[in-house]
Design a protein around this motif. Structure first.
Motif, PDB file in Angstrom:
ATOM      1  N   ARG A  65       8.561  -6.460  -0.537  1.00 23.36           N
ATOM      2  CA  ARG A  65       7.804  -5.259  -0.160  1.00 23.36           C
ATOM      3  C   ARG A  65       6.619  -5.611   0.728  1.00 23.36           C
ATOM      4  O   ARG A  65       5.823  -4.759   1.083  1.00 23.36           O
ATOM      5  N   GLY A  66       6.489  -6.886   1.065  1.00 17.76           N
ATOM      6  CA  GLY A  66       5.347  -7.333   1.835  1.00 17.76           C
ATOM      7  C   GLY A  66       4.341  -8.015   0.928  1.00 17.76           C
ATOM      8  O   GLY A  66       4.590  -8.225  -0.258  1.00 17.76           O
ATOM      9  N   PRO A  67       3.172  -8.388   1.446  1.00 17.41           N
ATOM     10  CA  PRO A  67       2.165  -9.074   0.628  1.00 17.41           C
ATOM     11  C   PRO A  67       1.593  -8.148  -0.442  1.00 17.41           C
ATOM     12  O   PRO A  67       1.311  -6.980  -0.186  1.00 17.41           O
ATOM     13  N   ILE A  68       1.436  -8.675  -1.652  1.00 21.36           N
ATOM     14  CA  ILE A  68       0.903  -7.920  -2.786  1.00 21.36           C
ATOM     15  C   ILE A  68      -0.462  -8.478  -3.151  1.00 21.36           C
ATOM     16  O   ILE A  68      -0.637  -9.681  -3.302  1.00 21.36           O
ATOM     17  N   SER A  69      -1.427  -7.590  -3.313  1.00 24.79           N
ATOM     18  CA  SER A  69      -2.788  -7.999  -3.663  1.00 24.79           C
ATOM     19  C   SER A  69      -3.011  -7.873  -5.173  1.00 24.79           C
ATOM     20  O   SER A  69      -2.493  -6.941  -5.805  1.00 24.79           O
ATOM     21  N   PRO A  70      -3.788  -8.787  -5.761  1.00 24.35           N
ATOM     22  CA  PRO A  70      -4.225  -8.556  -7.139  1.00 24.35           C
ATOM     23  C   PRO A  70      -4.979  -7.229  -7.208  1.00 24.35           C
ATOM     24  O   PRO A  70      -5.670  -6.848  -6.263  1.00 24.35           O
ATOM     25  N   ASN A  71      -4.847  -6.545  -8.320  1.00 22.81           N
ATOM     26  CA  ASN A  71      -5.510  -5.242  -8.441  1.00 22.81           C
ATOM     27  C   ASN A  71      -6.528  -5.190  -9.577  1.00 22.81           C
ATOM     28  O   ASN A  71      -7.277  -4.228  -9.694  1.00 22.81           O
ATOM     29  N   GLU A  72      -6.570  -6.244 -10.402  1.00 22.65           N
ATOM     30  CA  GLU A  72      -7.575  -6.314 -11.453  1.00 22.65           C
ATOM     31  C   GLU A  72      -8.508  -7.483 -11.152  1.00 22.65           C
ATOM     32  O   GLU A  72      -8.070  -8.623 -11.070  1.00 22.65           O
ATOM     33  N   VAL A  73      -9.782  -7.203 -10.988  1.00 26.62           N
ATOM     34  CA  VAL A  73     -10.764  -8.231 -10.642  1.00 26.62           C
ATOM     35  C   VAL A  73     -11.831  -8.288 -11.725  1.00 26.62           C
ATOM     36  O   VAL A  73     -12.424  -7.265 -12.086  1.00 26.62           O
TER      37      VAL A  73
END
Length: 215
Positions: free
Chosen positions: A48-56
């Motif tokens: 699906r393309g690059p995935i970013s972390p969503n919990e910081v």
């Protein structure tokens, strides 16, 4: 540019109650820089393309945390927006809603920051972001956009029809449909009848620009 915008907004907010409280100590932009670096280091490549972390999660020393006392909610909000904007600029997707939390670690020295970024799945909550600063959740029912006062997203512009367009959720994301408007609905400069939207797409209705955020 994204981080500089965060710094400017935070400085204006904090200066209402304090006189340049971060002049010689930990700066909000430094936390944002650490978050962005951690996101880039931990992002994943998928079909699906690059995935970013969503919990910081962010850990600060006790002295630095004390300086942010009273402004932590605003700081968290701005840092979460930094995550979203960086993902938009880099073409990253999310697996769930973005969240940022700040913790205190008594073992950390002044100026030290520890950042942990994780992938946490969850139901996405697409939002429609309007150029004038308004935000609308795209729920189970379509958001109708137009000049009429009884639609969901009211745009006071004579070039906008009373019921101009609608935005709704699909199985793969969000789409927009023109409702037979006089002056048309545009996506990336092209007049459209109905089309799926990505976070990078610029939608124009009348003189107002809109975009969507998928998570």
């Amino acid at each position: 540019m994204v981080l500089k915008g965060v710094e400017n907004r935070l400085e204006r907010l904090f200066e209402r109650g304090l006189t340049r409280p971060f002049k010689s100590t930990l700066q909000p932009i430094e936390i944002g820089q650490r978050i962005v670096r951690e996101i880039d280091l931990t992002r994943r490549l998928t079909n699906r393309g690059p995935i970013s972390p969503n919990e910081v999660k962010v850990w600060l020393g006790a002295a630095d945390a004390e300086r942010f006392e009273g402004f932590q909610r605003a700081l968290i909000s701005e840092l979460a927006e930094t995550v979203r904007q960086h993902a938009l600029n880099e073409g990253y997707n999310f697996v769930g809603p973005v969240s940022v939390e700040i913790f205190v670690d008594d073992d950390l020295k002044m100026g030290d920051v520890v950042v942990q970024a994780n992938f946490v799945g969850g139901d996405s909550q697409p939002r429609l972001l309007v150029g004038d600063g308004r935000t609308f959740v795209v729920g189970d029912h379509p958001l109708v956009i137009g000049r009429s006062p009884d639609v969901d997203v009211v745009i006071n512009d004579t070039d906008v029809s009373r019921r101009h367009a609608e935005v709704w959720r699909t199985t793969e994301g969000v789409a927009v449909r023109d409702l037979g408007s006089t002056n048309g609905t545009y996506v990336n400069g092209h007049r459209v009848t109905a089309v799926s939207l990505s976070p990078r797409d610029d939608m124009t209705i009348g003189s107002l620009h809109l975009r969507i955020e998928l998570a």
